[in-house]
Design an enzyme around this catalytic site. Sequence first.
Site, mmCIF file in Angstrom:
data_model
loop_
_atom_site.group_PDB
_atom_site.id
_atom_site.type_symbol
_atom_site.label_atom_id
_atom_site.label_comp_id
_atom_site.label_asym_id
_atom_site.label_seq_id
_atom_site.Cartn_x
_atom_site.Cartn_y
_atom_site.Cartn_z
ATOM 1 N N HIS A 311 -78.242 -64.543 85.114
ATOM 2 C CA HIS A 311 -79.288 -64.030 86.002
ATOM 3 C C HIS A 311 -79.265 -64.660 87.390
ATOM 4 C CE1 HIS A 311 -81.727 -61.756 83.026
ATOM 5 N NE2 HIS A 311 -81.232 -62.631 82.174
ATOM 6 N N LYS A 491 -93.173 -62.518 94.779
ATOM 7 C CA LYS A 491 -92.087 -62.987 93.911
ATOM 8 C C LYS A 491 -92.166 -64.507 93.853
ATOM 9 C CE LYS A 491 -89.345 -60.662 96.747
ATOM 10 N NZ LYS A 491 -88.591 -59.893 95.761
ATOM 11 N N ARG A 492 -91.365 -65.147 92.993
ATOM 12 C CA ARG A 492 -91.348 -66.608 92.972
ATOM 13 C C ARG A 492 -91.089 -67.131 94.381
ATOM 14 N NH1 ARG A 492 -86.664 -68.510 90.503
ATOM 15 N NH2 ARG A 492 -85.771 -66.440 90.420
ATOM 16 N N LYS A 497 -85.125 -66.501 98.666
ATOM 17 C CA LYS A 497 -85.861 -65.236 98.776
ATOM 18 C C LYS A 497 -86.434 -65.065 100.182
ATOM 19 C CE LYS A 497 -87.139 -65.158 93.851
ATOM 20 N NZ LYS A 497 -86.639 -63.891 93.321
ATOM 21 N N THR A 602 -86.515 -57.243 90.580
ATOM 22 C CA THR A 602 -87.092 -56.138 89.815
ATOM 23 C C THR A 602 -88.389 -55.672 90.472
ATOM 24 O OG1 THR A 602 -87.903 -57.859 88.336
ATOM 25 C CG2 THR A 602 -86.089 -56.511 87.537
ATOM 26 N N LYS A 606 -90.256 -51.846 91.108
ATOM 27 C CA LYS A 606 -91.673 -51.524 90.868
ATOM 28 C C LYS A 606 -92.314 -50.952 92.127
ATOM 29 C CE LYS A 606 -91.554 -55.292 87.634
ATOM 30 N NZ LYS A 606 -91.526 -56.773 87.611
#
Length: 756
Positions: A311, A491-492, A497, A602, A606
Site C-alpha cells: 500500500h 485524509k491522514r 500528501k 480512495t 468518494k
Amino acid sequence: MATKTVASYAGKPISECTDLELFNALLRLTVDAAAEKGYNQGKKRLYYISAEFLIGKLLSNNLINLGLYEQVRAELAESGRDIADMEEFENEPSLGNGGLGRLAACFLDSCATLGLPASGVGLAYHCGLFKQSFDNNKQYESPDYWLRWGQESWMRRTPKHYTVNFGDLSVTSTMYQLDVTGYHSKCDTLNLFDVDTVDERIIRNRINFDKTQVAKNLTLFLYPDDSDEAGRILRVYQEYFMVSNAAQLMLDECVERGSNLHDLADYAAVQINDTHPTMVIPELIRLLGERGIAFDEAIQIVRDTCAYTNHTILAEALECWPLDYLQKVVPQLVPIIKQLADYVAEKYDEPFVQIIDKWNNVHMANIDIHFSHSVNGVAALHTKILEDSELAPFYKIYPQKFNNKTNGITFRRWMVECNPGLNKLVSSKIGEGWKTKAEELEGLLPLKEDDDFLSQLVSVKASNKRAFAKWLQKHQGDAVDPDSIFDVQSKRLHEYKRQQLNLLWIIREYLRISQLDDEDELPKHKVTVIFGAKAAPAYTIAKDIIHAIICLSKVIAADPIASKYLQVVMIENYNVTAAERLIPAADISEQISLASKEASGTSNMKFMLNGAVTLGTMDGANVEIADLVGKENIYTFGESSDEVIARYKRGDYDPKAYYKKDKELAAAVDFLTSDAMLEQGDKVNLTRLQNELLNKDWFMTFPDFEDYCKTKSQVLKDYEDRKAWARKTLVNISKAGFFSSDRTIEQYDKDIWHLS
Ligand code: NBG
C-alpha cells in the site's frame, strides 16, 4: 426480513424509550435480521488479515443492506422519533486510521454483497487510534473509548479462545465477531481478537501508558507510539497476536470444512494487508510443522495460500524489525525466519531481496514477496512504480507474481447511505441497478445536456452543503457559509500528501486579497477551505502543519475584508462519520500528493462519486480518474512521477532556489512566522515548519507551487459558470463506476483468491 417491530424489541412503546433503549432495540433487531439472512459459505474462504478495519458506524449501513431502513425509519417516525438521532447517537468504532483501514471495510462489504465467503481478521482495540481535539491551536490526543457508552455492541463475544505464546508470557485470546452485511445478500464476518487481561486503567495522561505491561496493554491502542524501543516491541507483540490467532482460526476452520492441511490452499486464501500481518507466513509454517508437515512442503502450502498487498512506497512504512525484537517476542518464529532467509540467500545474491540484512534487520515485505503467490499494488501507476523501481529486483525474479488491483469504495456507504439526495435523484433517472452494477452510472451521461437535471444536481449539492454547515456548527461550533465554494482536503496528515501546499496557497490568496486595490480582482465567490486530518502522535512536522492551519484560520477570520472571501476550517477528530457529512458537500476535491507517493488514494473516488471535481497531481488513482473523465472534467497540475523520481535520484533538489525565484512563494513561506501568525501560535512550531520547508522540503512542495496556484485560479474561475460546472460534476459521477469496490473484489477473486 425481520417480521418483528422495533417496539417489540424495545419491549415498550417507542415514544417512551430513552435514546439508549431505542438504540439497543434497533441493534438487536438488526443483528437478528442479519442472522436470518445467513452467512456466505463455501469450501474456500478468504481470510483478510489487517491491522485496521475502519468500518464506521453500522446502524444505518446495516439497515440499508438488509433492506430494512425504510421500514424502521417509518416506524420510528410514527412515534415521533427520527432515525437520524439514532445515527447520531451511535459511536463510531475506532479500529482504523485512514485509507488502508477504510479499504478493508469496503472490501468486506463487497465480499458479502458478491456472495464470497470471507472473514476479516484483526484486533479489538479498546481505545482505537486516538481521539483528536484542538487546544491552543494544537492537536491533542486522548483515548477513544468507543466501547464504553453503555450501548450494546455489534461485537459479540464468541466462545473461541486461543493460546498465544510469546517469549516471556502466554496469553489466552477471545474472539469477538461482527456481522458484515451484504447489500441485499448474505453476511460475512469480521473477527476481532482481544485478551481479557487488558486494563484501560494503566492509561495515564492522555494516551501514555506503560508499554512493557504487555498483558495489560496488548489491544489498548492501534499503532501505539513507536518512537521508542518499547513502543516498537509492543507493535511486534500486537502483530504476532493478530496473526497467531488468524492462523489458528483458519487452520481449525479449514479442517472443519474437510481440509487435510496438505490441500490448505483449496480451503483458504489469505490476504496480507500491508506488512503488519507478515508473520502469518512463518506462523503458518510453524503450525503446519507441529501438525506433521515437512518444512519444504509447508513453504509451498503457505505460498499457495497467501497473497500480499503493498500500500505504499514510503520506506518508513515498509516494516523492518531487528532480529533481537523477534527473538524476544516470538523466539519460536526465529529459526523459521532464519531458514526462510537461508532459502532465499542460497538462490539469490542480490542484497536488496534478502530477508535478513547485514545489520540483522528482518524485512517483512521481503518475506511477503518471496513466500506468497501474489503481490499487488493498489492503482495502475503504483503497481508500475513497484515493478519498475521500488521493487524492481523482485519483479525481475517473479514477474508473474506482480499484478495491479486498483482500489475501490463501496457505493452503498459512499452514496446510498451518505448522500440520500443524490441517491434519490440518480435512481429516479437510471433505476437502482447501479448500486450493485456500478457501471450503470454511465446511463447518466446523456443527461449532460438536460438543464433541468443539471439544476437538480446543483440543488442536491446546495442542500448537502447546508446540512454540513449545520453539522459542523453543532460538532465544533464553527459557522461556514454554504454558498461559498467548499474546497476540501481530508485524509491522514502527512507531508507527502502536502496539506502544506494547500496552506501556502491559502496564505498567498490571503495576502493577495489583503493587498488588492482593484475591486474587480476580488473573488466572485467566497472559498471555504476545509481540512480533516489526524497527525500521528509522534509525527512532529505533521502536527506543526495542523498548528499552522489552525493559526492561519484565526488570522483570516479576524480580518474584516479577507474573511468575506476566504475561510479555513479544520474539522476536529475527522473520522468516517465526519467524512460522510463532508464528502457529499464538497465542490473541490484536493488530491495534491507529490506524484509517485500516493499509492492510490480512495477519498478521491468518494469525492468523485459525490460530484466533486478533482484538483490533483497525476498520482495514484488520480491518473485513472483523469483517463475516465477526460481533461475537461479534472484539473491536474505539477511534475510527473517520472520527473519526481528522477529528481530524487539526482539528489539535487534545493528548495531555497525556488524560494529565491518566486516572490509569492517566498512571501507565503515568510508569513508562517509573521507577527500575525505568532500572535495566534507557537514560535517553536511555526519556525520549525518554516525551516523544514526552506531547508529540506522532502516532498517537493515548492516546485509544484506555481502550477498549483495557476490551476486553482482556473478552477475557481470555472466554478462561476454554474452550468458548465454542474456538467463536470455529472461526468464525474457517471464515470465513477469503475471505482466500485465490487469491481476490485471481483478482480481479486478472479486473479488471486479463486473463491467462486
Ligand atoms: C494507504 C495509501 C493510500 C491508499 C491506501 C489503501 C497506507 C500504508 N497506505 O494511497 O497511502 O489508498 O493505503 O490502499 O496506509
